[in-house]
Design a protein around this motif. Sequence first.
Motif: not given
Length: 311
Positions: A75-76, A80-83, A89-90, A68-69
Amino acid sequence: MQQTSLHPMLNVAIKAARAAGALINRASLDLEALRINTKSPNDFVTEVDHAAEGVIIETLLGAYPDHGILAEESGRTHGAKHSEYVWIIDPLDGTTNFIHGLPVYCVSIALAHRGVVQQAVVFDPTRNDLFYATKGRGAFLNDRRLRVSKRTRMSDALIGTGFPFRRGDNFKRYVKMFEEVMQHCAGLRRPGAAALDLCYVAAGYYDAFFETGLQPWDVAAGSLIVTEAGGLVGNFTGEADFLHQREVVAGTPRIYAPLVAMLSPYTRVIKEEDVAAAPTPAAQAAAPAPAAPKKRAPVRIKKDEAGEAPV
């Protein structure tokens, strides 16, 4: 002390941070050509923020497509949404400094597993300084092992901070904190990039750091680097719950404790019970806030009528 082998996920994060840093350095050579947008008063984003974030995400997901990120600008929306694995990250912490040509800014990348930060990289492209840490394996600046300072007296401490700058920030509250800390330490500094500030605590340049209004991407990487260098990190009441609380204190252990004692009256920590009681954003959107008092008002009136008339 040199760390001989790096964790594979840390290596990918370093590769991503250096790629973003190279892009930022190129852009810094021609700031006049920079397109700048305003997210809110005094809160800026440039095309460099977006481009740096893009190259970081591309590098990370190229190696770990199932992760996920959580990124400052997007944002997100990626990954993957549910990893269980989330990269925080900035792409350019210290954008305002960057826009003005003040060389105090950095790239910050952290990897959290089930909410616990495991890998951290903060890259200062102007000095080619790479701060990094793996949980349980120490913190490093380039190839040098980092340790927090050995100072034990608040009167000797150099402390970093960050000023509030967004509309809605509580400036009066901050001035009170500033005044109290300033009277007890050797000096306060405000360079303007929280991720680097945390690394400066880990390196012993500062003895402590505190700031309010921070987001997870501002503190995720730097907080692991501090703890792996032997420091402490928490919210204003000294608890480990700080990543999503918009306040952070970090420092060498003997300075951290008195600083927390000074800052704890100013905490804005959201307790779990408050979160459970508070309506979700979706619920708030569905039911406007003014509706709630109307439902409660008759209850209060009945109580008043049952007893004596209120004075």
